[in-house]
Design a protein around this motif. Structure first.
Motif, mmCIF file in Angstrom:
data_model
loop_
_atom_site.group_PDB
_atom_site.id
_atom_site.type_symbol
_atom_site.label_atom_id
_atom_site.label_comp_id
_atom_site.label_asym_id
_atom_site.label_seq_id
_atom_site.Cartn_x
_atom_site.Cartn_y
_atom_site.Cartn_z
ATOM 1 N N GLN A 145 -6.967 -26.229 24.183
ATOM 2 C CA GLN A 145 -8.009 -26.789 24.932
ATOM 3 C C GLN A 145 -7.706 -26.581 26.583
ATOM 4 O OE1 GLN A 145 -10.765 -29.244 24.014
ATOM 5 N NE2 GLN A 145 -11.748 -28.700 21.681
ATOM 6 N N CYS A 146 -6.150 -26.916 26.403
ATOM 7 C CA CYS A 146 -6.068 -27.560 28.180
ATOM 8 C C CYS A 146 -4.257 -26.259 28.303
ATOM 9 C CB CYS A 146 -5.329 -28.887 28.471
ATOM 10 S SG CYS A 146 -6.747 -30.241 27.971
ATOM 11 N N GLU A 147 -4.472 -25.216 27.539
ATOM 12 C CA GLU A 147 -3.225 -24.491 27.407
ATOM 13 C C GLU A 147 -2.922 -23.774 29.012
ATOM 14 O OE1 GLU A 147 -1.467 -20.656 25.385
ATOM 15 O OE2 GLU A 147 -3.567 -21.536 24.438
ATOM 16 N N GLN A 148 -3.945 -23.390 29.159
ATOM 17 C CA GLN A 148 -4.382 -23.167 30.348
ATOM 18 C C GLN A 148 -3.496 -23.560 31.834
ATOM 19 O OE1 GLN A 148 -7.637 -19.971 31.842
ATOM 20 N NE2 GLN A 148 -7.797 -21.564 34.168
ATOM 21 N N TYR A 149 -4.203 -25.189 32.001
ATOM 22 C CA TYR A 149 -3.384 -26.028 32.779
ATOM 23 C C TYR A 149 -2.174 -26.097 33.522
ATOM 24 C CZ TYR A 149 -3.473 -29.762 35.545
ATOM 25 O OH TYR A 149 -2.692 -30.825 36.592
ATOM 26 N N LEU A 150 -2.178 -26.049 31.411
ATOM 27 C CA LEU A 150 -0.542 -26.497 30.920
ATOM 28 C C LEU A 150 0.959 -25.589 31.227
ATOM 29 C CD1 LEU A 150 -1.322 -28.494 28.477
ATOM 30 C CD2 LEU A 150 -0.864 -29.812 30.357
ATOM 31 N N ARG A 151 0.391 -24.870 31.082
ATOM 32 C CA ARG A 151 0.665 -23.115 31.607
ATOM 33 C C ARG A 151 1.358 -23.404 33.219
ATOM 34 N NH1 ARG A 151 -2.093 -19.605 28.589
ATOM 35 N NH2 ARG A 151 -2.900 -18.442 31.308
ATOM 36 N N ARG A 152 0.371 -24.275 34.331
ATOM 37 C CA ARG A 152 1.080 -23.790 35.224
ATOM 38 C C ARG A 152 1.983 -24.686 35.551
ATOM 39 N NH1 ARG A 152 -3.792 -26.282 37.869
ATOM 40 N NH2 ARG A 152 -2.511 -26.879 39.588
ATOM 41 N N PHE A 153 2.858 -25.351 34.880
ATOM 42 C CA PHE A 153 3.716 -26.753 34.697
ATOM 43 C C PHE A 153 4.711 -26.016 33.605
ATOM 44 C CE2 PHE A 153 0.034 -28.504 35.856
ATOM 45 C CZ PHE A 153 0.882 -29.185 37.378
ATOM 46 N N ARG A 154 5.378 -25.174 33.213
ATOM 47 C CA ARG A 154 6.815 -24.720 32.613
ATOM 48 C C ARG A 154 7.812 -24.917 32.098
ATOM 49 N NH1 ARG A 154 4.190 -20.017 31.278
ATOM 50 N NH2 ARG A 154 3.419 -18.758 33.102
ATOM 51 N N TRP A 155 8.061 -26.762 33.019
ATOM 52 C CA TRP A 155 9.067 -27.319 32.385
ATOM 53 C C TRP A 155 8.275 -28.870 31.575
ATOM 54 C CZ3 TRP A 155 6.386 -27.284 37.303
ATOM 55 C CH2 TRP A 155 6.014 -28.318 37.618
ATOM 56 N N MET A 156 7.728 -28.472 31.364
ATOM 57 C CA MET A 156 6.759 -29.344 30.385
ATOM 58 C C MET A 156 7.051 -29.002 28.764
ATOM 59 S SD MET A 156 3.559 -30.709 32.356
ATOM 60 C CE MET A 156 3.462 -31.572 33.924
ATOM 61 N N LYS A 157 7.147 -29.490 28.292
ATOM 62 C CA LYS A 157 7.266 -29.284 26.952
ATOM 63 C C LYS A 157 5.624 -29.621 26.058
ATOM 64 C CE LYS A 157 10.039 -29.658 22.170
ATOM 65 N NZ LYS A 157 11.157 -30.848 21.795
ATOM 66 N N LEU A 158 5.505 -29.014 25.337
ATOM 67 C CA LEU A 158 4.214 -29.632 24.417
ATOM 68 C C LEU A 158 4.200 -29.958 22.995
ATOM 69 C CD1 LEU A 158 1.834 -26.981 25.644
ATOM 70 C CD2 LEU A 158 2.776 -29.048 27.229
ATOM 71 N N VAL A 159 3.965 -31.131 23.162
ATOM 72 C CA VAL A 159 4.657 -31.947 21.227
ATOM 73 C C VAL A 159 3.437 -32.028 21.112
ATOM 74 C CG1 VAL A 159 5.718 -33.546 20.526
ATOM 75 C CG2 VAL A 159 6.483 -32.348 22.381
ATOM 76 N N GLU A 160 3.091 -31.687 19.495
ATOM 77 C CA GLU A 160 2.468 -32.024 18.878
ATOM 78 C C GLU A 160 1.717 -33.207 18.010
ATOM 79 O OE1 GLU A 160 0.860 -28.335 16.083
ATOM 80 O OE2 GLU A 160 0.822 -27.041 18.048
ATOM 81 N N ALA A 161 0.375 -34.211 18.526
ATOM 82 C CA ALA A 161 0.648 -34.972 17.996
ATOM 83 C C ALA A 161 -0.724 -35.332 17.221
ATOM 84 C CB ALA A 161 0.586 -36.425 18.694
ATOM 85 N N SER A 162 -0.578 -36.247 16.554
ATOM 86 C CA SER A 162 -2.301 -36.565 15.144
ATOM 87 C C SER A 162 -3.271 -37.255 15.871
ATOM 88 C CB SER A 162 -1.936 -37.774 14.435
ATOM 89 O OG SER A 162 -1.956 -39.007 14.481
ATOM 90 N N ASP A 163 -3.055 -37.111 17.181
ATOM 91 C CA ASP A 163 -4.523 -38.049 18.347
ATOM 92 C C ASP A 163 -4.533 -37.591 19.569
ATOM 93 O OD1 ASP A 163 -6.902 -39.076 18.169
ATOM 94 O OD2 ASP A 163 -6.242 -40.920 17.887
ATOM 95 N N THR A 164 -5.043 -37.788 20.085
ATOM 96 C CA THR A 164 -5.059 -38.075 22.139
ATOM 97 C C THR A 164 -4.272 -39.112 21.952
ATOM 98 O OG1 THR A 164 -7.317 -38.068 22.013
ATOM 99 C CG2 THR A 164 -6.518 -35.977 22.109
ATOM 100 N N ALA A 165 -5.689 -39.795 22.094
ATOM 101 C CA ALA A 165 -5.523 -41.980 22.031
ATOM 102 C C ALA A 165 -4.368 -42.520 21.268
ATOM 103 C CB ALA A 165 -6.815 -42.292 21.673
ATOM 104 N N ILE A 219 -9.255 -31.504 32.700
ATOM 105 C CA ILE A 219 -8.559 -29.562 32.836
ATOM 106 C C ILE A 219 -8.426 -29.827 31.739
ATOM 107 C CG2 ILE A 219 -6.482 -31.986 33.943
ATOM 108 C CD1 ILE A 219 -5.088 -31.790 31.166
ATOM 109 N N GLN A 220 -9.485 -28.898 30.824
ATOM 110 C CA GLN A 220 -9.939 -28.155 29.884
ATOM 111 C C GLN A 220 -9.923 -26.531 30.198
ATOM 112 O OE1 GLN A 220 -11.194 -30.690 30.502
ATOM 113 N NE2 GLN A 220 -13.720 -30.838 30.645
ATOM 114 N N THR A 221 -10.129 -25.496 29.403
ATOM 115 C CA THR A 221 -9.979 -24.548 29.903
ATOM 116 C C THR A 221 -11.766 -23.902 30.271
ATOM 117 O OG1 THR A 221 -7.973 -23.603 29.157
ATOM 118 C CG2 THR A 221 -9.221 -21.744 29.411
ATOM 119 N N ASN A 222 -11.879 -24.078 28.695
ATOM 120 C CA ASN A 222 -13.909 -24.363 29.150
ATOM 121 C C ASN A 222 -14.062 -25.624 29.395
ATOM 122 O OD1 ASN A 222 -16.109 -23.734 28.310
ATOM 123 N ND2 ASN A 222 -15.345 -22.144 26.911
ATOM 124 N N LYS A 223 -15.149 -25.487 30.385
ATOM 125 C CA LYS A 223 -15.498 -26.866 30.770
ATOM 126 C C LYS A 223 -16.479 -26.828 29.968
ATOM 127 C CE LYS A 223 -12.748 -26.924 34.018
ATOM 128 N NZ LYS A 223 -11.928 -28.034 33.851
#
Length: 279
Positions: free
Chosen positions: A113-133, A168-172
């Motif tokens: 849901q935040c992909e568009q924002y996070l793509r701006r920072f190419r050096w950041m590695k996105l790592v999946e987890a089980s929970d946001t909190a 930062i989510q793409t769809n508000k």
């Protein structure tokens, strides 16, 4: 008023936690953390004084089909609903800047849901987890510098993280609808004297031409407003489906008449709850 115990899926600070506290604003809420939705339904079924809060659909991701089935299979009843705006933040240990973040942790749906924002920072590695909190909690407890979590602001503040960016989510237009569920006997007590203008139903139909159309026509005749219809295949019965329907109404008597009118046309009717709608 006495403290209210509410079962949530996730850890403190998650969106279930935040939604529970917003729905029961003004009351002391103690949350009971559950790892899975199965665990949540089991916990509420085993403790008649426990209320459960369960996400049922999201405006972006759609229906949580598993939770429809868990609700139908349980002996719990819906006592209310709550619609929460889902706003994601990027949070890290205090004193860090965006340039220092090399890894972002969160639930895969939140990352998406935040992909568009996070793509701006190419050096950041996105790592999946089980929970946001849970991601925020992990970063705080392990003092992980260079890591950031996509989570709610409530979670960031709860775990002492610094919010680097908000919303930062793409769809508000990102909302989740939650259901409040209780033991059947306790549900009647909780709803006593409360307004009722919404109902959630589950039923099956004979495998015949026009069966669904006939049911919907009857609901329309009695002035029922169909706000949701969800179908799920019935395992082991080819091309047969179970329907989950939400109705809203202004006249409870007419609603009751509509239920009696459709009973001869449907099978396995289960009223999952009659409660006050949240607009």
């Amino acid at each position: 008023m006495s403290e209210l115990r509410v079962a949530i899926q996730g850890v403190a600070g998650c969106f279930h936690d935040a939604a529970a506290r917003e729905f029961f604003a003004g009351r002391d809420v103690e949350t009971v953390e559950c790892d899975t939705f199965h665990d949540l339904f089991d916990a509420v079924a085993a403790d008649s004084d426990l209320v459960g809060i369960v996400a049922i659909e999201n405006t972006i991701a759609g229906s949580l089909l598993q939770n429809h089935e868990l609700l139908r299979e349980s002996n719990l009843r819906i006592i209310g609903e709550y619609k929460k705006y889902i706003s994601h933040s990027l949070a890290a240990l205090p004193g860090q800047s965006l340039d220092e973040i090399t890894e972002v942790n969160s639930h895969p749906m939140a990352l998406q849901q935040c992909e568009q924002y996070l793509r701006r920072f190419r050096w950041m590695k996105l790592v999946e987890a089980s929970d946001t909190a849970g991601s925020a909690k992990m970063i705080a407890e392990q003092r992980l510098r260079g890591h950031a979590a996509v989570c709610g602001r409530y979670a960031a503040e709860l775990y002492g993280l610094q919010v680097l960016a908000d919303d930062i989510q793409t769809n508000k237009r990102n909302f989740t609808r939650f259901l409040l569920v209780m033991n059947e006997g306790k549900a009647k007590e909780a709803l006593k004297g409360q307004p009722v203008d919404k109902s959630s139903l589950a039923f099956t139909l004979p495998h015949s031409h026009g069966s669904l159309s006939a049911v919907l026509t009857i609901f329309s005749f009695y002035g029922m407003n169909l706000t949701k219809i969800q179908s799920l295949p019935i395992i082991g019965r080819e091309w047969e489906y179970r329907f989950y329907v939400d109705l809203t109404f202004d006249d409870y008597k007419r609603y009751s008449q509509s239920i009696n009118a459709v009973r001869p046309l449907i099978n396995d009717l289960k009223i999952l709850g009659e409660y006050a709608r949240c607009d």
